[in-house]
Design a protein around this motif. Structure first.
Motif, PDB file in Angstrom:
ATOM      1  N   ARG A  16      -2.112   3.869 -12.684  1.00 22.71           N
ATOM      2  CA  ARG A  16      -1.945   4.514 -11.388  1.00 22.71           C
ATOM      3  C   ARG A  16      -2.321   3.536 -10.278  1.00 22.71           C
ATOM      4  NH1 ARG A  16      -4.975  10.051  -9.575  1.00 22.71           N
ATOM      5  NH2 ARG A  16      -4.899   9.589  -7.377  1.00 22.71           N
ATOM      6  N   ALA A  17      -1.534   3.541  -9.209  1.00 25.92           N
ATOM      7  CA  ALA A  17      -1.797   2.639  -8.083  1.00 25.92           C
ATOM      8  C   ALA A  17      -3.116   3.006  -7.423  1.00 25.92           C
ATOM      9  CB  ALA A  17      -0.667   2.743  -7.064  1.00 25.92           C
ATOM     10  N   THR A  18      -3.771   2.015  -6.860  1.00 29.70           N
ATOM     11  CA  THR A  18      -5.002   2.291  -6.131  1.00 29.70           C
ATOM     12  C   THR A  18      -4.655   3.069  -4.864  1.00 29.70           C
ATOM     13  OG1 THR A  18      -4.879   0.273  -4.803  1.00 29.70           O
ATOM     14  CG2 THR A  18      -6.031   0.127  -6.940  1.00 29.70           C
ATOM     15  N   ALA A  19      -5.657   3.697  -4.289  1.00 31.71           N
ATOM     16  CA  ALA A  19      -5.435   4.462  -3.058  1.00 31.71           C
ATOM     17  C   ALA A  19      -4.873   3.556  -1.969  1.00 31.71           C
ATOM     18  CB  ALA A  19      -6.738   5.116  -2.600  1.00 31.71           C
ATOM     19  N   TYR A  20      -5.377   2.337  -1.901  1.00 32.86           N
ATOM     20  CA  TYR A  20      -4.912   1.384  -0.885  1.00 32.86           C
ATOM     21  C   TYR A  20      -3.432   1.046  -1.096  1.00 32.86           C
ATOM     22  CZ  TYR A  20      -4.595  -2.842   1.962  1.00 32.86           C
ATOM     23  OH  TYR A  20      -4.214  -3.785   2.892  1.00 32.86           O
ATOM     24  N   ASN A  21      -3.054   0.745  -2.335  1.00 32.70           N
ATOM     25  CA  ASN A  21      -1.655   0.407  -2.614  1.00 32.70           C
ATOM     26  C   ASN A  21      -0.732   1.596  -2.385  1.00 32.70           C
ATOM     27  OD1 ASN A  21      -2.189  -2.251  -3.207  1.00 32.70           O
ATOM     28  ND2 ASN A  21      -2.399  -1.890  -5.411  1.00 32.70           N
ATOM     29  N   TYR A  22      -1.192   2.794  -2.741  1.00 34.05           N
ATOM     30  CA  TYR A  22      -0.390   3.977  -2.497  1.00 34.05           C
ATOM     31  C   TYR A  22      -0.198   4.182  -0.991  1.00 34.05           C
ATOM     32  CZ  TYR A  22       1.271   8.770  -2.638  1.00 34.05           C
ATOM     33  OH  TYR A  22       2.026   9.907  -2.470  1.00 34.05           O
ATOM     34  N   ALA A  23      -1.266   3.980  -0.227  1.00 32.59           N
ATOM     35  CA  ALA A  23      -1.182   4.109   1.230  1.00 32.59           C
ATOM     36  C   ALA A  23      -0.245   3.056   1.817  1.00 32.59           C
ATOM     37  CB  ALA A  23      -2.574   3.989   1.850  1.00 32.59           C
ATOM     38  N   LEU A  24      -0.289   1.845   1.292  1.00 35.04           N
ATOM     39  CA  LEU A  24       0.631   0.792   1.750  1.00 35.04           C
ATOM     40  C   LEU A  24       2.082   1.192   1.500  1.00 35.04           C
ATOM     41  CD1 LEU A  24      -0.954  -2.635   0.684  1.00 35.04           C
ATOM     42  CD2 LEU A  24      -0.473  -1.834   3.001  1.00 35.04           C
ATOM     43  N   ASN A  25       2.351   1.770   0.347  1.00 34.92           N
ATOM     44  CA  ASN A  25       3.712   2.217   0.037  1.00 34.92           C
ATOM     45  C   ASN A  25       4.166   3.311   1.005  1.00 34.92           C
ATOM     46  OD1 ASN A  25       4.063   0.445  -2.090  1.00 34.92           O
ATOM     47  ND2 ASN A  25       3.314   1.895  -3.617  1.00 34.92           N
ATOM     48  N   LEU A  26       3.262   4.223   1.326  1.00 38.88           N
ATOM     49  CA  LEU A  26       3.606   5.277   2.282  1.00 38.88           C
ATOM     50  C   LEU A  26       3.920   4.677   3.658  1.00 38.88           C
ATOM     51  CD1 LEU A  26       0.936   8.008   1.407  1.00 38.88           C
ATOM     52  CD2 LEU A  26       3.400   8.104   0.962  1.00 38.88           C
ATOM     53  N   LEU A  27       3.107   3.723   4.085  1.00 43.70           N
ATOM     54  CA  LEU A  27       3.312   3.091   5.389  1.00 43.70           C
ATOM     55  C   LEU A  27       4.568   2.225   5.413  1.00 43.70           C
ATOM     56  CD1 LEU A  27      -0.336   2.124   6.373  1.00 43.70           C
ATOM     57  CD2 LEU A  27       1.112   3.870   7.436  1.00 43.70           C
ATOM     58  N   ALA A  28       4.956   1.707   4.263  1.00 41.11           N
ATOM     59  CA  ALA A  28       6.183   0.910   4.205  1.00 41.11           C
ATOM     60  C   ALA A  28       7.403   1.799   4.441  1.00 41.11           C
ATOM     61  CB  ALA A  28       6.294   0.206   2.856  1.00 41.11           C
TER      62      ALA A  28
END
Length: 155
Positions: free
Chosen positions: A5-17
């Protein structure tokens, strides 16, 4: 084999992308994905520190988009921003900046929106036309006095 599972930071980066978010909306999405509150807070803090998340900039972009493309009123944009976690002075400042920078005249804006809607409504009975235009402008968040004035002038 299961994927990590992606880290919270990476998941947030994907959302912002995909599209901009406010920090509170991003926190809510992370919580909905069942990330720990501490992980979500750390991700948000890291994004803020790196300049990848900026609520003031988000509020201005959102206000500009809504006011210029949909003809939303100041009240409507303020309500939308509030729902997205942008409250009080930050929302008011963002809207004021957009109105000044883009030279938005509220009277001209409501007239433009009303004329566009009238063109879409076509040939209706005048009473029905006025009622529909009135309701449309009210849903856009315009003041009652402004709506009455524009409806009586145009319809």
């Amino acid at each position: 084999m299961t994927r990590a599972r992606a880290t919270a930071y990476n998941y947030a980066l994907n959302l912002l992308a995909a599209r901009p978010h406010s920090s509170s909306a991003l926190r809510r999405k992370l919580t909905q994905k069942e990330y720990e509150a501490a992980d979500a807070d750390n991700a948000i803090r890291r994004l803020l520190d790196n300049g990848l998340l900026n609520d003031e900039k988000y509020a201005e972009q959102y206000a500009r988009s809504k006011m210029l493309t949909t003809g939303a009123s100041k009240r409507r944009v303020t309500q939308d921003l509030y729902r997205k976690g942008i409250k009080g002075d930050m929302a008011t400042t963002a809207i004021a900046n957009v109105m000044e920078q883009d030279e938005i005249d509220p009277a001209a804006q409501i007239e433009r929106v009303a004329r566009k809607k009238l063109a879409q409504l076509g040939d209706l009975d005048p009473v029905i036309l006025r009622r529909r235009l009135f309701g449309f402008l009210a849903r856009r968040g315009y003041d009652l006095d402004d709506i009455k004035g524009i409806v009586s002038r145009l319809a």
